[in-house]
Scaffold this active site. Structure first.
Site, PDB file in Angstrom:
ATOM      1  N   SER A 202      -6.530   5.319 -10.672  1.00 57.27           N
ATOM      2  CA  SER A 202      -8.108   5.348 -10.815  1.00 57.27           C
ATOM      3  C   SER A 202      -8.247   6.576 -11.573  1.00 57.27           C
ATOM      4  O   SER A 202      -7.443   7.575 -11.524  1.00 57.27           O
ATOM      5  CB  SER A 202      -8.725   5.284  -9.387  1.00 57.27           C
ATOM      6  OG  SER A 202      -8.055   6.201  -8.544  1.00 57.27           O
TER       7      SER A 202
ATOM      8  N   SER B 233     -12.618   6.538  -2.200  1.00 58.92           N
ATOM      9  CA  SER B 233     -11.673   7.647  -1.761  1.00 58.92           C
ATOM     10  C   SER B 233     -11.275   7.366  -0.505  1.00 58.92           C
ATOM     11  O   SER B 233     -11.550   7.936   0.607  1.00 58.92           O
ATOM     12  CB  SER B 233     -12.684   8.929  -1.719  1.00 58.92           C
ATOM     13  OG  SER B 233     -11.962  10.088  -1.099  1.00 58.92           O
ATOM     14  N   MET B 234     -10.208   6.437  -0.379  1.00 56.58           N
ATOM     15  CA  MET B 234      -9.551   5.831   0.879  1.00 56.58           C
ATOM     16  C   MET B 234      -8.969   7.089   1.641  1.00 56.58           C
ATOM     17  O   MET B 234      -8.797   7.079   2.648  1.00 56.58           O
ATOM     18  CB  MET B 234      -8.776   4.814   0.456  1.00 56.58           C
ATOM     19  CG  MET B 234      -9.268   3.760  -0.275  1.00 56.58           C
ATOM     20  SD  MET B 234     -10.727   2.731   0.524  1.00 56.58           S
ATOM     21  CE  MET B 234      -9.936   2.137   1.588  1.00 56.58           C
ATOM     22  N   GLY B 235      -8.191   7.936   1.020  1.00 59.22           N
ATOM     23  CA  GLY B 235      -7.314   8.899   1.342  1.00 59.22           C
ATOM     24  C   GLY B 235      -6.036   8.433   2.010  1.00 59.22           C
ATOM     25  O   GLY B 235      -5.535   9.062   3.039  1.00 59.22           O
ATOM     26  N   LEU B 236      -5.291   7.582   1.447  1.00 63.65           N
ATOM     27  CA  LEU B 236      -3.974   7.079   1.548  1.00 63.65           C
ATOM     28  C   LEU B 236      -4.116   6.589   3.132  1.00 63.65           C
ATOM     29  O   LEU B 236      -3.170   6.967   3.777  1.00 63.65           O
ATOM     30  CB  LEU B 236      -3.342   8.437   1.324  1.00 63.65           C
ATOM     31  CG  LEU B 236      -1.864   8.026   1.113  1.00 63.65           C
ATOM     32  CD1 LEU B 236      -1.456   6.943   0.439  1.00 63.65           C
ATOM     33  CD2 LEU B 236      -1.238   9.145   0.549  1.00 63.65           C
TER      34      LEU B 236
ATOM     35  N   GLY C  95      -5.453  -1.294 -15.079  1.00 62.80           N
ATOM     36  CA  GLY C  95      -6.674  -0.945 -15.258  1.00 62.80           C
ATOM     37  C   GLY C  95      -7.764  -1.668 -16.132  1.00 62.80           C
ATOM     38  O   GLY C  95      -7.394  -1.993 -17.302  1.00 62.80           O
TER      39      GLY C  95
ATOM     40  N   CYS D  66      -2.218   9.847  -6.462  1.00 68.35           N
ATOM     41  CA  CYS D  66      -3.360   9.753  -5.453  1.00 68.35           C
ATOM     42  C   CYS D  66      -4.430  10.894  -5.842  1.00 68.35           C
ATOM     43  O   CYS D  66      -3.981  11.885  -5.475  1.00 68.35           O
ATOM     44  CB  CYS D  66      -2.980   9.576  -4.090  1.00 68.35           C
ATOM     45  SG  CYS D  66      -4.369   9.507  -2.929  1.00 68.35           S
TER      46      CYS D  66
ATOM     47  N   LYS E   8       0.811  -1.130   0.111  1.00 67.04           N
ATOM     48  CA  LYS E   8      -0.025   0.116   0.063  1.00 67.04           C
ATOM     49  C   LYS E   8       0.840   1.196   0.291  1.00 67.04           C
ATOM     50  O   LYS E   8       1.860   1.182   0.660  1.00 67.04           O
ATOM     51  CB  LYS E   8      -0.791  -0.239   1.413  1.00 67.04           C
ATOM     52  CG  LYS E   8      -1.631   1.565   1.693  1.00 67.04           C
ATOM     53  CD  LYS E   8      -2.616   1.617   0.541  1.00 67.04           C
ATOM     54  CE  LYS E   8      -3.523   3.004   0.749  1.00 67.04           C
ATOM     55  NZ  LYS E   8      -4.098   3.507  -0.422  1.00 67.04           N
ATOM     56  N   SER E   9       0.456   2.043  -0.679  1.00 68.22           N
ATOM     57  CA  SER E   9       1.307   3.341  -0.576  1.00 68.22           C
ATOM     58  C   SER E   9       1.317   4.082   0.563  1.00 68.22           C
ATOM     59  O   SER E   9       0.528   4.138   1.458  1.00 68.22           O
ATOM     60  CB  SER E   9       0.636   4.397  -1.535  1.00 68.22           C
ATOM     61  OG  SER E   9       0.587   4.198  -3.133  1.00 68.22           O
TER      62      SER E   9
HETATM   63  O1  RRO Z   1      -5.713   5.926  -0.980  1.00 67.17           O
HETATM   64  C1  RRO Z   1      -6.161   6.268  -1.779  1.00 67.17           C
HETATM   65  O2  RRO Z   1      -7.419   6.866  -1.586  1.00 67.17           O
HETATM   66  C2  RRO Z   1      -6.065   5.820  -3.067  1.00 67.17           C
HETATM   67  C3  RRO Z   1      -4.713   6.256  -3.451  1.00 67.17           C
HETATM   68 BR1  RRO Z   1      -2.997   6.797  -2.289  1.00 67.17          BR
HETATM   69  C4  RRO Z   1      -4.371   5.992  -5.267  1.00 67.17           C
HETATM   70  O3  RRO Z   1      -3.271   5.844  -5.393  1.00 67.17           O
HETATM   71  N1  RRO Z   1      -5.192   5.706  -5.951  1.00 67.17           N
HETATM   72  C5  RRO Z   1      -6.641   5.438  -5.213  1.00 67.17           C
HETATM   73  O4  RRO Z   1      -7.519   5.109  -6.335  1.00 67.17           O
HETATM   74  N2  RRO Z   1      -6.833   5.702  -3.939  1.00 67.17           N
END
Ligand code: RRO
Length: 312
Positions: free
Chosen positions: A194, A69-72, A249, A130, A44-45
């Site tokens: 995305s 919209s996880m928000g990292l 994708g 992101c 995960k980033s």
């Molecule tokens: O964590 C996220 O909201 C997220 C990230 Br970092 C990303 O690079 N791409 C995405 O679709 N969601």
């Protein structure tokens, strides 16, 4: 039928892997990916510090894909670096990817220094795309900023690295971005993240499906396939041949992966499908890609990688 592929000096038994963010948040999830039929995996980033991310609901399944919209949310760089260092000891023949997504240039450079000074010997994916942190525009849409980040990064960073890019929609954007990327010793470019800032509405309640950012979120899954194909193809036509492509994708079956490889991809990442089906998806995708290749009379990825035909 051989699904072997490579990026730089790194060899992979199979072209498939997860897209960062999907089922790679915890060490248990990463272990599950490692035990699956995927050829490798990405974490995960990471940001420097652990983050909880945006409020829920922040992911929704859609008819043809997903919105998030996880928000990292992530456990912080140290956690994933620790996992990667242990992993490379246990699996010296399975190079792993570490994804990094600083919220500022300084944070990206600080994390790059930590990785540079570590024993990590895999590949680093710098996520410049992101779409979901309020107030933080996607770096990949700011060409000057991208140039600046990469200039500062490669002034000291010597480990094998690549970038994860947002989708582009104009040929001038491909030209400009490729001209920037070609100045740096990148090993790979990963297209696409995305489709940023889509919106989906629940017809029962007339309400946005997810909570953060007034319902705006990144679109994944089948919706993204033609955009992903075009981005992989456009960069494969413009980047230095030393820079390999990772195609991400819209992969829901083996033919989708085959198409990304035809467009130029050396590895294929799976996001929404992996979220929905779990790591068993790699078993099916592997079987289906082999079947397509057999039908076409191909024994190896190199037999058709980049061999897209166009009408004359
Ligand atoms: O964590 C996220 O909201 C997220 C990230 Br970092 C990303 O690079 N791409 C995405 O679709 N969601």
């Amino acid at each position: 039928t051989d699904l072997h592929t490579s990026i730089d000096k790194f060899q992979f038994d199979n072209v498939f892997m997860n897209a960062s963010g999907v089922r790679c948040y915890t060490k248990d999830e990463l272990d599950e990916l490692a035990q699956s039929d995927a050829g490798t995996l990405v974490t995960k980033s990471a940001t420097q510090a652990k983050r909880l991310g945006n409020p829920s609901p922040r992911y929704a399944r859609l008819e043809l894909g997903s919105i998030n919209s996880m928000g990292l949310p992530n456990e912080g760089l140290e956690y994933y670096l620790d996992y990667a260092l242990n992993f490379q000891k246990a699996h010296p023949d399975k190079p792993i990817f570490l994804s990094v997504a600083g919220l500022s240039m300084e944070e990206n450079l600080a994390m790059a220094h930590t990785i540079e000074d570590s024993d990590f010997n895999g590949l680093v994916e710098f996520n410049l795309s992101c779409p979901n942190v309020p107030g933080k525009p996607q770096t990949g849409y700011d060409f000057d900023r991208t140039q600046e980040v990469l200039t500062n990064l490669f002034s000291f960073f010597t480990k094998p690295a690549g970038v994860k890019l947002p989708p582009y929609f104009d040929l001038a954007q491909f030209d400009q971005m490729a001209a920037i990327l070609n100045q740096f010793p990148l090993k790979f470019v990963n297209s696409i993240n995305s489709l940023g800032n889509g919106l989906m509405i629940d017809p029962e309640t007339d309400t946005a499906l997810i909570k953060p950012k007034g319902g705006f979120g990144g679109i994944g899954g089948a919706y993204t396939k033609p955009i992903a194909l075009a981005n992989v193809r456009a960069f494969s036509q413009r980047l230095d041949p030393k820079i390999q492509l990772i195609g991400t994708g819209g992969v829901t079956n083996g033919r989708d992966a085959y198409d990304l490889i035809l467009a130029g991809a050396s590895l294929v990442q799976v996001g929404t499908l992996l979220q929905e089906e779990g790591p068993a998806a790699f078993t099916r995708l592997t079987r289906e890609l082999r079947a397509v290749m057999q039908t076409k009379g191909y024994n190896a990825i190199s037999d058709f990688k980049g061999q897209l035909k166009v009408l004359s």
